[in-house]
Design an enzyme around this catalytic site. Sequence first.
Site, mmCIF file in Angstrom:
data_model
loop_
_atom_site.group_PDB
_atom_site.id
_atom_site.type_symbol
_atom_site.label_atom_id
_atom_site.label_comp_id
_atom_site.label_asym_id
_atom_site.label_seq_id
_atom_site.Cartn_x
_atom_site.Cartn_y
_atom_site.Cartn_z
ATOM 1 N N LYS A 1 0.807 -1.220 0.000
ATOM 2 C CA LYS A 1 0.000 0.000 0.000
ATOM 3 C C LYS A 1 0.842 1.272 0.000
ATOM 4 O O LYS A 1 0.416 2.301 -0.500
ATOM 5 C CB LYS A 1 -0.982 -0.003 1.179
ATOM 6 C CG LYS A 1 -2.106 -1.025 0.960
ATOM 7 C CD LYS A 1 -3.204 -0.955 1.985
ATOM 8 C CE LYS A 1 -4.305 -1.952 1.629
ATOM 9 N NZ LYS A 1 -5.307 -2.111 2.657
ATOM 10 N N LYS B 1 -5.691 -10.364 -4.745
ATOM 11 C CA LYS B 1 -6.869 -10.750 -3.959
ATOM 12 C C LYS B 1 -8.039 -9.801 -4.242
ATOM 13 O O LYS B 1 -7.818 -8.634 -4.602
ATOM 14 C CB LYS B 1 -6.547 -10.782 -2.465
ATOM 15 C CG LYS B 1 -6.355 -9.439 -1.817
ATOM 16 C CD LYS B 1 -6.463 -9.534 -0.295
ATOM 17 C CE LYS B 1 -6.529 -8.133 0.292
ATOM 18 N NZ LYS B 1 -7.072 -8.042 1.612
ATOM 19 N N LYS C 1 -11.763 -4.400 -1.481
ATOM 20 C CA LYS C 1 -12.771 -3.332 -1.477
ATOM 21 C C LYS C 1 -12.283 -2.109 -2.236
ATOM 22 O O LYS C 1 -13.057 -1.370 -2.811
ATOM 23 C CB LYS C 1 -13.037 -2.851 -0.045
ATOM 24 C CG LYS C 1 -13.577 -3.868 0.888
ATOM 25 C CD LYS C 1 -13.942 -3.159 2.202
ATOM 26 C CE LYS C 1 -14.017 -4.137 3.335
ATOM 27 N NZ LYS C 1 -12.822 -4.090 4.194
HETATM 28 N N1 AQP Z 1 -9.961 -11.621 -1.018
HETATM 29 C C1 AQP Z 1 -10.174 -12.124 0.189
HETATM 30 N N2 AQP Z 1 -10.360 -13.447 0.354
HETATM 31 C C2 AQP Z 1 -10.599 -13.976 1.587
HETATM 32 N N3 AQP Z 1 -10.690 -13.229 2.699
HETATM 33 C C3 AQP Z 1 -10.519 -11.897 2.573
HETATM 34 N N4 AQP Z 1 -10.545 -10.883 3.466
HETATM 35 C C4 AQP Z 1 -10.320 -9.714 2.832
HETATM 36 N N5 AQP Z 1 -10.141 -9.919 1.528
HETATM 37 C C5 AQP Z 1 -10.255 -11.277 1.332
HETATM 38 C C6 AQP Z 1 -10.820 -11.070 4.892
HETATM 39 O O1 AQP Z 1 -11.937 -10.269 5.230
HETATM 40 C C7 AQP Z 1 -11.818 -9.873 6.590
HETATM 41 C C8 AQP Z 1 -12.164 -8.431 6.730
HETATM 42 O O2 AQP Z 1 -11.241 -7.660 5.996
HETATM 43 P P1 AQP Z 1 -11.094 -6.135 6.319
HETATM 44 O O3 AQP Z 1 -12.281 -5.410 5.936
HETATM 45 O O4 AQP Z 1 -10.737 -5.953 7.725
HETATM 46 O O5 AQP Z 1 -9.846 -5.619 5.494
HETATM 47 P P2 AQP Z 1 -9.000 -6.097 4.306
HETATM 48 O O6 AQP Z 1 -8.405 -7.439 4.536
HETATM 49 O O7 AQP Z 1 -8.036 -4.993 4.077
HETATM 50 O O8 AQP Z 1 -10.079 -6.211 3.157
HETATM 51 P P3 AQP Z 1 -9.982 -5.657 1.684
HETATM 52 O O9 AQP Z 1 -11.215 -6.059 1.006
HETATM 53 O O10 AQP Z 1 -8.720 -6.045 1.031
HETATM 54 O O11 AQP Z 1 -10.015 -4.101 1.895
HETATM 55 P P4 AQP Z 1 -9.048 -2.986 1.346
HETATM 56 O O12 AQP Z 1 -9.117 -3.036 -0.134
HETATM 57 O O13 AQP Z 1 -9.663 -1.729 1.923
HETATM 58 O O14 AQP Z 1 -7.674 -3.268 1.893
HETATM 59 C C9 AQP Z 1 -10.395 -10.201 7.030
HETATM 60 O O15 AQP Z 1 -10.435 -11.339 7.858
HETATM 61 C C10 AQP Z 1 -9.693 -10.526 5.748
HETATM 62 O O16 AQP Z 1 -8.709 -11.516 5.937
#
Ligand code: AQP
Length: 332
Positions: free
Chosen positions: A116, A198, A201
């Site tokens: 990031k 992956k 969001k």
């Molecule tokens: N692609 C994924 N596959 C499986 N699990 C996932 N998680 C996130 N992406 C995947 C799991 O979702 C939970 C909540 O995630 P979070 O909202 O706390 O943050 P994150 O991991 O940063 O999710 P994103 O979607 O990738 O958000 P951004 O783009 O904002 O960084 C966690 O348990 C995570 O493992």
Amino acid sequence: MTEKKELRVFSGVQPTGNIHIGNYLGALKQFVQLQEDGKCIYCIVDMHAITVPKDPLVLRENILDVAALYLAIGIDPKKATIFVQSDVPGHAELSWMLTCSSYTGELSRMTQFKDKSRGNESAPTGLFVYPILMAADILLYDADVVPVGKDQKQHIELTRDLAIRVNNRFGDDTFVVPDGRYLKEGARIMSLDEPSSKMSKSAENELSRISLLDEDSKIKKAIMRATTDSDGEIRYDIENKPGVSNLLNIYSAFSGKSVADLEKQYEGCGYGTLKKDLVSVTIDALAPIKKKFEEVRHSSELEAILAAGAEQANEIAEVTVKRVKGKFGLGS
Ligand code: AQP
């Protein structure tokens, strides 16, 4: 005979909008299953959401959206504690004690920070230190188990390292050393347009993900346009066929059928058939979640659940903070 200690479960989701099927299949689905196994504490980690600037009004709405989604997927506030992180001051307090027990080197090695920040010196400091806040979130509740997606494995390892380091200094009664819990199918759902990354969001392309509240037409478009390959065989092979393997993973996680059974079922079929069926499976799985979300999102029940959850969480957090402050020699 000593009484068996109840299993303590903790996890959280950032209120950053667009909760997608990766979040659901990797983490949230486990939250529901674990409710039957022990004391579950599920947090909306709003302090993590401000590691990059957020519009305050949008953040407020996103917090309530995640709370409503927790209920919509089947988390029962009578069985689990649901609350907002910033309603419990112990997260910030413990986070500082852990910050002073951490090394800059170990934080610099976090792949999410590297991805990031991309070496940018003006990357927000919050992005650098948030894994410590995550460790505090978990250790504050003496959690035994943390259900998360595989992308969080490195952060769970850091949490364990910090807990063990502080325990070595002050005694094993300081922190419970937690374990991550990862599902086999769904642990890592990949982007639909770029299956080497992956599902996320924050990815720019809306069609790279399926959000839990997406319209059926958007679900259809995203799946039918998902990147596959040119060899035409429906086979699970992450290395050489990441797109098809990702579709099989999603299908398996939603339907409960094993990937091996799906490979047999679709032997000789084209990708179009697999995709068309996956559209139906996904739409059917998300329909009850969307319905329940609409029922609870604007109900008075929601804020009452969060207030009661914060009270329950604070009760546990205050005990931990007092214990750990005492170990460090802090306070009057
Ligand atoms: N692609 C994924 N596959 C499986 N699990 C996932 N998680 C996130 N992406 C995947 C799991 O979702 C939970 C909540 O995630 P979070 O909202 O706390 O943050 P994150 O991991 O940063 O999710 P994103 O979607 O990738 O958000 P951004 O783009 O904002 O960084 C966690 O348990 C995570 O493992």
